[in-house]
Write a protein that holds these residues in place. Structure first.
Motif, PDB file in Angstrom:
ATOM      1  N   GLY A  51      87.506  73.515  39.478  1.00 52.22           N
ATOM      2  CA  GLY A  51      87.148  72.744  40.658  1.00 52.22           C
ATOM      3  C   GLY A  51      85.723  72.228  40.629  1.00 52.22           C
ATOM      4  N   TRP A  52      84.901  72.756  39.727  1.00 45.88           N
ATOM      5  CA  TRP A  52      83.521  72.294  39.621  1.00 45.88           C
ATOM      6  C   TRP A  52      83.390  71.084  38.713  1.00 45.88           C
ATOM      7  CZ3 TRP A  52      79.612  76.950  39.228  1.00 45.88           C
ATOM      8  CH2 TRP A  52      79.874  77.861  40.272  1.00 45.88           C
ATOM      9  N   VAL A  53      84.427  70.777  37.939  1.00 43.11           N
ATOM     10  CA  VAL A  53      84.348  69.685  36.962  1.00 43.11           C
ATOM     11  C   VAL A  53      84.432  68.340  37.667  1.00 43.11           C
ATOM     12  CG1 VAL A  53      85.399  68.631  34.922  1.00 43.11           C
ATOM     13  CG2 VAL A  53      85.363  71.128  35.172  1.00 43.11           C
ATOM     14  N   GLN A  54      83.439  67.482  37.442  1.00 44.96           N
ATOM     15  CA  GLN A  54      83.411  66.153  38.039  1.00 44.96           C
ATOM     16  C   GLN A  54      83.952  65.086  37.099  1.00 44.96           C
ATOM     17  OE1 GLN A  54      79.163  66.017  38.936  1.00 44.96           O
ATOM     18  NE2 GLN A  54      79.579  66.458  41.097  1.00 44.96           N
ATOM     19  N   ALA A  55      83.728  65.243  35.808  1.00 43.15           N
ATOM     20  CA  ALA A  55      84.184  64.264  34.825  1.00 43.15           C
ATOM     21  C   ALA A  55      84.204  64.918  33.455  1.00 43.15           C
ATOM     22  CB  ALA A  55      83.270  63.034  34.805  1.00 43.15           C
ATOM     23  N   ALA A  56      85.099  64.429  32.597  1.00 36.81           N
ATOM     24  CA  ALA A  56      85.174  64.925  31.224  1.00 36.81           C
ATOM     25  C   ALA A  56      85.737  63.822  30.345  1.00 36.81           C
ATOM     26  CB  ALA A  56      86.050  66.173  31.149  1.00 36.81           C
ATOM     27  N   ASP A  57      84.972  63.450  29.309  1.00 32.53           N
ATOM     28  CA  ASP A  57      85.425  62.420  28.377  1.00 32.53           C
ATOM     29  C   ASP A  57      84.837  62.692  27.006  1.00 32.53           C
ATOM     30  OD1 ASP A  57      82.760  61.552  28.486  1.00 32.53           O
ATOM     31  OD2 ASP A  57      83.212  60.015  29.990  1.00 32.53           O
ATOM     32  N   GLU A  58      84.899  61.694  26.124  1.00 32.07           N
ATOM     33  CA  GLU A  58      84.409  61.890  24.760  1.00 32.07           C
ATOM     34  C   GLU A  58      82.902  62.137  24.690  1.00 32.07           C
ATOM     35  OE1 GLU A  58      84.417  57.396  25.496  1.00 32.07           O
ATOM     36  OE2 GLU A  58      85.640  59.150  26.005  1.00 32.07           O
ATOM     37  N   HIS A  59      82.192  61.827  25.755  1.00 26.81           N
ATOM     38  CA  HIS A  59      80.740  62.000  25.765  1.00 26.81           C
ATOM     39  C   HIS A  59      80.309  63.384  26.247  1.00 26.81           C
ATOM     40  CE1 HIS A  59      80.456  57.770  24.917  1.00 26.81           C
ATOM     41  NE2 HIS A  59      81.095  57.462  26.030  1.00 26.81           N
ATOM     42  N   GLY A  60      81.204  64.113  26.901  1.00 22.75           N
ATOM     43  CA  GLY A  60      80.856  65.426  27.399  1.00 22.75           C
ATOM     44  C   GLY A  60      81.516  65.728  28.731  1.00 22.75           C
ATOM     45  N   ILE A  61      81.078  66.801  29.342  1.00 27.13           N
ATOM     46  CA  ILE A  61      81.666  67.291  30.593  1.00 27.13           C
ATOM     47  C   ILE A  61      80.561  67.445  31.624  1.00 27.13           C
ATOM     48  CG2 ILE A  61      82.917  69.206  31.666  1.00 27.13           C
ATOM     49  CD1 ILE A  61      83.932  69.785  28.719  1.00 27.13           C
ATOM     50  N   ARG A  62      80.799  66.927  32.824  1.00 26.41           N
ATOM     51  CA  ARG A  62      79.821  67.061  33.902  1.00 26.41           C
ATOM     52  C   ARG A  62      80.407  67.951  34.992  1.00 26.41           C
ATOM     53  NH1 ARG A  62      75.190  65.192  35.249  1.00 26.41           N
ATOM     54  NH2 ARG A  62      75.173  63.770  33.470  1.00 26.41           N
ATOM     55  N   VAL A  63      79.608  68.948  35.397  1.00 27.29           N
ATOM     56  CA  VAL A  63      80.043  69.863  36.452  1.00 27.29           C
ATOM     57  C   VAL A  63      79.073  69.784  37.618  1.00 27.29           C
ATOM     58  CG1 VAL A  63      81.164  71.412  34.814  1.00 27.29           C
ATOM     59  CG2 VAL A  63      78.793  71.817  35.455  1.00 27.29           C
ATOM     60  N   SER A  64      79.556  70.138  38.795  1.00 24.42           N
ATOM     61  CA  SER A  64      78.716  70.086  39.992  1.00 24.42           C
ATOM     62  C   SER A  64      77.783  71.282  40.040  1.00 24.42           C
ATOM     63  CB  SER A  64      79.589  70.045  41.248  1.00 24.42           C
ATOM     64  OG  SER A  64      80.380  71.211  41.337  1.00 24.42           O
ATOM     65  N   GLY A  65      76.629  71.087  40.650  1.00 24.51           N
ATOM     66  CA  GLY A  65      75.672  72.173  40.808  1.00 24.51           C
ATOM     67  C   GLY A  65      74.593  72.160  39.743  1.00 24.51           C
ATOM     68  N   THR A  66      73.645  73.041  39.907  1.00 20.96           N
ATOM     69  CA  THR A  66      72.511  73.138  38.988  1.00 20.96           C
ATOM     70  C   THR A  66      72.775  74.205  37.922  1.00 20.96           C
ATOM     71  OG1 THR A  66      71.415  74.823  40.314  1.00 20.96           O
ATOM     72  CG2 THR A  66      70.956  72.517  40.866  1.00 20.96           C
ATOM     73  N   SER A  67      71.920  74.225  36.918  1.00 28.73           N
ATOM     74  CA  SER A  67      72.028  75.247  35.878  1.00 28.73           C
ATOM     75  C   SER A  67      71.856  76.644  36.482  1.00 28.73           C
ATOM     76  CB  SER A  67      70.969  75.001  34.801  1.00 28.73           C
ATOM     77  OG  SER A  67      69.662  75.013  35.365  1.00 28.73           O
ATOM     78  N   GLU A  68      71.011  76.749  37.510  1.00 31.77           N
ATOM     79  CA  GLU A  68      70.810  78.048  38.160  1.00 31.77           C
ATOM     80  C   GLU A  68      72.095  78.549  38.791  1.00 31.77           C
ATOM     81  OE1 GLU A  68      67.817  80.104  41.472  1.00 31.77           O
ATOM     82  OE2 GLU A  68      67.774  77.931  41.132  1.00 31.77           O
ATOM     83  N   ARG A  69      72.858  77.627  39.383  1.00 34.97           N
ATOM     84  CA  ARG A  69      74.132  78.005  39.988  1.00 34.97           C
ATOM     85  C   ARG A  69      75.101  78.507  38.919  1.00 34.97           C
ATOM     86  NH1 ARG A  69      78.847  74.026  42.177  1.00 34.97           N
ATOM     87  NH2 ARG A  69      79.929  75.461  43.573  1.00 34.97           N
TER      88      ARG A  69
END
Length: 217
Positions: A51-69
């Motif tokens: 549920g944290w995943v915002q996008a995923a493609d050949e360039h990589g995966i973006r998730v919501s929140g900060t690295s601290e989270r």
């Protein structure tokens, strides 16, 4: 979405690591989480709820929140997951070594279980005792931690089918918020799991002032 093993994983504040494994629901093959290995901004390997995943493609995966989270998530341990059995057939174009199965529904917060249909006698009920299988005060958990307790059940108008749960967030800034049934992933004797992060729960309106919820009947 496209998940490539070894792809970089980005949080709001930069790259946090790389994708190591994909966690699947063995019954439905739905993606329920991602194992992200430590990298630039992570101190340990973590399982990120789907549920944290915002996008995923050949360039990589973006998730919501900060690295601290993300870094606040518990470390991945072998006991939490199992490897697919030899006879399991992975999705086309993939190898079984890319996947893990949760050892239990609580191994990753976003693990999806069928939502049971609860029968209650009134449209809105204050839960007491053993009225239904979830009681007033039952702990409620978001994908990233404890969220509060169950306060009430709301049902579809003129039926006994549950439509939503009212959650008391507790604490100094306690609020009552109505969570639709489709955002409830599991109901047990001692807890309720939501397919919502804490910030998503906080964004829901106060139950007393919320617009009437649409029903399914």
């Amino acid at each position: 979405m496209e998940y490539r093993i070894g792809a970089p994983v980005f949080a709001d504040d930069g790259q946090v690591g790389q994708l190591d494994r994909v966690i699947l629901d063995p019954a439905t093959h739905a993606v329920v989480g991602l194992v992200v290995v430590q990298g630039w901004l992570l101190s340990h390997d973590v399982a990120v709820p789907a549920g944290w995943v915002q996008a995923a493609d050949e360039h990589g995966i973006r998730v919501s929140g900060t690295s601290e989270r993300l870094d606040a998530l518990e470390s991945v341990t072998q006991s939490q997951y199992t490897v697919p059995p030899d006879e399991w057939i992975p999705p086309d174009g993939t190898a079984s070594s890319q996947f893990l199965f949760p050892a239990s529904p609580y191994a990753v917060g976003a693990f999806t279980m069928p939502s049971p249909q609860l029968v209650v006698p009134e449209e809105i009920i204050d839960l007491e005792g053993d009225d239904v299988s979830v009681n007033d005060g039952t702990p409620v958990f978001c994908t990233d931690g404890a969220a509060g307790t169950v306060s009430r059940v709301i049902t579809v108008s003129e039926t006994s089918v549950m439509d939503s749960l009212v959650v008391d967030t507790g604490g100094m800034n306690a609020r009552l918020v109505a969570v639709p049934l489709d955002r409830v992933t599991a109901i047990g004797d001692d807890r309720v799991n939501l397919a919502l992060a804490q910030r998503e729960l906080d964004a829901l309106p106060e139950w007393e002032t919320a617009e009437p919820m649409s029903t399914t009947g």
